[in-house]
Design a protein around this motif. Structure first.
Motif, PDB file in Angstrom:
ATOM      1  N   GLU A 216      -4.636   6.384  -2.611  1.00 41.07           N
ATOM      2  CA  GLU A 216      -4.090   5.243  -1.949  1.00 41.07           C
ATOM      3  C   GLU A 216      -3.746   4.086  -2.893  1.00 41.07           C
ATOM      4  OE1 GLU A 216      -5.053   2.848   2.144  1.00 41.07           O
ATOM      5  OE2 GLU A 216      -6.438   2.440   0.681  1.00 41.07           O
ATOM      6  N   SER A 217      -2.907   3.653  -3.147  1.00 41.93           N
ATOM      7  CA  SER A 217      -2.608   2.598  -4.246  1.00 41.93           C
ATOM      8  C   SER A 217      -1.999   1.392  -3.548  1.00 41.93           C
ATOM      9  CB  SER A 217      -1.229   2.961  -5.094  1.00 41.93           C
ATOM     10  OG  SER A 217      -1.875   4.435  -5.860  1.00 41.93           O
ATOM     11  N   ARG A 218      -2.763   0.224  -3.917  1.00 41.39           N
ATOM     12  CA  ARG A 218      -2.429  -1.143  -3.683  1.00 41.39           C
ATOM     13  C   ARG A 218      -1.795  -1.464  -4.831  1.00 41.39           C
ATOM     14  NH1 ARG A 218      -4.323  -2.985   1.055  1.00 41.39           N
ATOM     15  NH2 ARG A 218      -4.498  -5.138   0.501  1.00 41.39           N
TER      16      ARG A 218
ATOM     17  N   ASP B  52       0.899   5.707  -0.173  1.00 44.54           N
ATOM     18  CA  ASP B  52       0.269   6.864  -0.175  1.00 44.54           C
ATOM     19  C   ASP B  52       0.780   7.967  -1.044  1.00 44.54           C
ATOM     20  OD1 ASP B  52      -1.933   5.763   1.563  1.00 44.54           O
ATOM     21  OD2 ASP B  52      -1.018   6.297   3.264  1.00 44.54           O
TER      22      ASP B  52
ATOM     23  N   SER C 242       0.909  -1.184   0.049  1.00 45.17           N
ATOM     24  CA  SER C 242       0.064  -0.076  -0.199  1.00 45.17           C
ATOM     25  C   SER C 242       0.814   1.550  -0.086  1.00 45.17           C
ATOM     26  CB  SER C 242      -0.922   0.053   1.256  1.00 45.17           C
ATOM     27  OG  SER C 242      -1.895   1.174   1.295  1.00 45.17           O
TER      28      SER C 242
END
Length: 877
Positions: free
Chosen positions: A436-438, A422, A420
């Motif tokens: 927010e990137s997963r 940010d 994860s």
């Protein structure tokens, strides 16, 4: 000259325009004739119509709105000799109109150019193909027309211009080429074939004729044939490259002629069993219905057909390619079950990919964008195609993207499968959006991988967290301020001087975690001045804001919270000292002393303003609604403590300032006059919890009649109650909605010694402590009675120590409700015999229930008797 002669002359003048030209039969537009005549277009058009009606000229519509005119050919026996000579020397001119008609009706666009390459005629096809106005085209230089209008209509203007202009530079050869006209306001998209050749003889020798043929349908047919040919070639190529597919052939009657081994295994039938049998017999309709229909359709149309069908016997999907010929049909079957499964999975993936609200981005190992869904554009404002093959550094700063990739590499090397991250993106509109990137990775081939990032806009979550944090801070601050209010209430109640009360309040505020510092100033509204008294938690701040300057209340700095609080009597706040425009004069102090929010709390009690509390916090929006409401009672608590202290000092002092007033005709403004021989006296005023008051006194019957009539006239008089007695004067109870003079004087630390009518005038005697501002008392009296006359002001010795001690005990030992109950009962005649008022009546006056009234009364009696009888003997001092 007659009107008829005038018309004849004008028509002759118009015919002269044609006769003066080299050939009178060459068509002219209305505009050309109008220019030659130097008259209006309407007049020219009317003349030409009359000539056409007479048969002197002929006309024809050109294009959608244009019209051309030419001199009508004359017979050999008519007209002038010049006309006859023209007809004999140039016989072809008579056929020009007919040729123009033919060309206009033909589905072609024609330009006829003279030796200077000016347009001498254009057909309707020119207007239809290029969107030109034929009437305005005639007479223009074709080269300028080409540059100004024609090139805007063609798809490849540079090549078109080069080819056409070359024919003008070397006008000796014929030209032929194809061009595409784009769609426009007055034209449709189409393909044209340009053919042009020089004009070698006749009137336009040295010029050129250009003809455009519409070949749109031909081009479309050619493309279709090319596509069909390409499809056949692809089918043949696939058939030969995948010879391991199942292949079978049918003759012209639809009977099996051939099956390869793969087809035998697929159908689970030997070739010898089916050759010679019709396909409908071998495969019933429910087994190969789509395939049989495709074969019949291919044979009927003699075109290749492709079909897909689920083959029930094998429980698999098959793809068939049918190729008809004169001798029969060849069919190629391929097992596509695995492909169908992948397609279904791909469809599910694409559905999720395209419809999910989050942006999904695929990056290569170096962070260059490979693919993204539509949500990427929704999030950033950019179509993903703008960044394919490059790092989207316009959306995410290059350094931030590289840092995120490095972080992901380290995390995956450490064994994590999903990371994860940010970050913040910058949209096309310039807005910054938290995300927010997963991130995960997959391997499309053995030696390389790609990153898949599911990117979510977390603006709402961030704002929610910020709201929760602000709410938590507000609740913490609210609890803190409630604790401060309780602490102030406990701290000021037993202080012996006003200075101690004010310092205790400021110390409680400044020592709280919610606030930085606090100060208190006194206030003189009449003179417009604030006087510094106490500051805690800071040193020298009150001197810097210069509260002693009279401008702070009335003139220059009226926008400040302190002046607003004094003027309105309500708490005033500044929730951001750095952005509030009204606080600009003091913004430098906010930077210097480190505060962000300000509250100015007026110190008031029973309508009297004692001063102002300034409270400062380092938080933005520190004094929002809940905290402002919680802080509001502080001013009233401190004001109550100051008022009680002043009253106590006045009662304890052996000396007082006696001020005597006389009011002549106090009710004159309402048209009433008290009888000069009547009796009127006010003995007691009792404040109630809801801000109303009860006044008790005695009055003669004639005065009571006047008072009773005034209840409907005086706005704050609510009701008048008389307690019947055997002897005159009678006792009365007056219910008021505003503070009377007695309570206002008491709030300043004094009391009304007497208030009665003497010789028709109302006389009021007030005792004040020596520290009380007498001018404020005078102002209060005159606010109620503008005509009040100050009769005397003197220092007096207050006699009766026992009465003073009793008053002190009455004030100090009884609660406010106990005092109200006891005073109301006494002055309403509850203790008389027989009783003038019942307990229920007294309770109703107080706005409480009868049991509550009796409970307060008994407690007050018990407390006073204990003070008198148990604690100490009754002695004077």
């Amino acid at each position: 000259m007659s009107l008829e002669d005038s018309h004849s002359d004008s028509l002759a003048e118009t015919l002269g325009v044609f006769d003066r030209r080299e050939s009178p039969h060459v068509p002219l537009t209305t505009s050309e004739v109008c220019e030659a005549l130097s008259c209006t277009r309407r007049t020219t058009y009317d003349r030409l119509n009359r000539l056409a009606d007479r048969g002197d000229v002929e006309t024809k519509k050109v294009g959608a709105r244009g019209r051309v005119w030419w001199r009508a050919p004359q017979s050999s026996g008519e007209g002038t000799a010049e006309a006859t000579e023209t007809t004999e020397t140039d016989p072809e001119e008579g056929y020009e109109p007919l040729l123009l008609d033919v060309l206009d009706d033909a589905d072609v666009g024609v330009f006829v150019l003279n030796g200077d390459f000016d347009v001498v005629w254009a057909s309707e096809g020119v207007e239809r193909y290029f969107g030109l106005d034929c009437e305005t085209v005639v007479g223009r230089d074709k080269r300028r027309l080409l540059d100004e209008e024609v090139l805007d209509a063609v798809a490849d203007p540079d090549s078109f211009a080069e080819t056409v202009l070359s024919t003008y530079e070397d006008n000796t050869y014929a030209e032929e080429f194809e061009c595409r006209v784009t769609a426009g306001e007055r034209r449709a998209e189409r393909w044209l074939e340009h053919r042009s050749r020089p004009i070698e003889s006749g009137r336009f020798a040295g010029g050129r004729v250009e003809i455009y043929y519409d070949i749109t349908d031909s081009k479309r047919l050619v493309r279709q044939l090319e596509h069909s040919h390409a499809a056949i070639e692809r089918e043949l190529d696939e058939a030969f490259e995948r010879i391991d597919d199942a292949v079978f052939a049918l003759d012209r009657d639809g009977r099996f002629a051939y099956l390869n081994p793969r087809a035998e295994r697929l159908f689970e039938r030997d070739a010898s069993e089916v050759i010679g049998r019709p396909i409908d017999e071998v495969f019933p309709q429910n087994e190969l219905s789509e395939g049989c229909e495709a074969i019949r359709r291919a044979a009927r149309t003699q075109s290749s057909v492709t079909f897909e069908e689920y083959f029930e016997p094998l429980e698999r999907w098959m793809e068939g390619h049918v190729h008809p010929s004169e001798t029969g049909t060849s069919v190629y079957l391929r097992d596509i079950d695995e492909r169908k499964r992948r397609e279904r999975e791909l469809e599910r993936y694409e559905t999720i990919f395209d419809t999910i609200d989050d942006a999904i981005c695929v990056f290569d190992e170096d962070g260059c964008l490979v693919e993204a869904n539509d949500a990427f554009e929704t999030l950033t404002g950019y179509p993903p195609e703008e960044f394919v093959g490059e790092m989207p550094t316009r959306v995410i700063a290059e350094g931030a993207l590289e840092s995120a990739l490095e972080y992901c590499r380290e995390a995956f090397e450490g064994g994590r499968e999903v990371v994860s991250v940010d970050a913040e993106v910058v949209t096309k509109a310039g807005e910054r959006v938290p995300i927010e990137s997963r991130v995960t990775r997959y391997y499309p081939c053995e030696n390389s991988h790609r990153w898949i990032a599911v990117v979510r806009d977390v603006t709402a979550q961030k704002e929610q967290l910020e709201r929760y944090e602000r709410q938590r801070e507000r609740l913490t601050a609210l609890n803190s301020v409630n604790a401060v209010v309780r602490e102030i209430s406990d701290a000021v109640i037993n202080r012996s001087t006003r200075e101690e009360i004010e310092r205790a309040a400021c110390e409680s505020l400044a020592s709280s975690e919610s606030y930085l510092f606090a100060w208190i100033s006194g206030v003189d509204p009449r003179r417009g001045k604030l006087t510094p008294r106490v500051e805690v938690g800071v040193e020298g701040y009150v001197d810097e804001i210069d509260l002693s300057d009279a401008r702070s209340l009335n003139t220059l700095e009226e926008s400040g919270p302190a002046s607003r609080a004094v003027r309105t009597g309500e708490i005033q706040v500044v929730n951001d000292a750095f952005t509030d425009e009204d606080f600009a004069p003091w913004r430098h102090l906010a930077h210097e002393y480190g505060y962000r929010s300000v509250a100015a709390v007026p110190i008031e009690y029973e309508g009297t303003t004692y001063g102002l509390i300034g409270v400062y916090a380092d938080r933005e929006d520190a004094f929002e609604e809940e905290e402002r409401r919680a802080l509001g009672p502080v001013g009233e608590i401190v004001g109550h403590a100051i008022a009680a202290n002043e009253r106590k000092q006045a009662l304890m002092s052996d000396e007082a300032v006696e001020v005597e007033f006389r009011v002549r005709n106090p009710f004159g403004e309402y048209g009433e006059t008290l009888p000069s021989d009547g009796v009127f006296r006010i003995d007691r005023t009792v404040p109630l919890d809801d801000g109303t008051y009860l006044e008790y006194g005695v009055a003669s019957a004639d005065v009571l009649d006047v008072l009773d009539s005034l209840v409907d006239e005086v706005p704050h008089w609510q009701s008048l109650t008389t307690f019947e007695r055997d002897s005159s004067p009678d006792r009365f109870e007056l219910y008021l909605s505003e503070q009377p003079i007695q309570s206002a004087v008491a709030s300043l630390g004094g009391y009304v010694e007497s208030a009665e009518m003497v010789d028709g005038d109302f006389e009021l005697t007030v005792h004040l402590s020596v520290s009380t501002d007498v001018r404020r008392v005078i102002d209060i009296v005159r606010e109620t009675y503008p005509d009040a006359e100050l009769v005397a002001r003197r220092m007096v010795s207050v006699e009766g120590a026992f009465r003073d001690r009793l008053r002190q005990d009455f004030t100090d030992t009884l609660t406010e409700r106990q005092r109200n109950a006891l005073e109301t009962a006494y002055y309403s005649g509850f203790f008389e015999w027989p009783r003038e008022s019942s307990g229920e009546a007294v309770a109703e006056s107080l706005g409480v229930s009868a049991p509550t009234f009796h409970q307060h009364l008994r407690k007050a009696e018990k407390t006073l008797f204990r003070q008198l009888l148990a604690d100490r003997p009754v002695t004077s001092r």
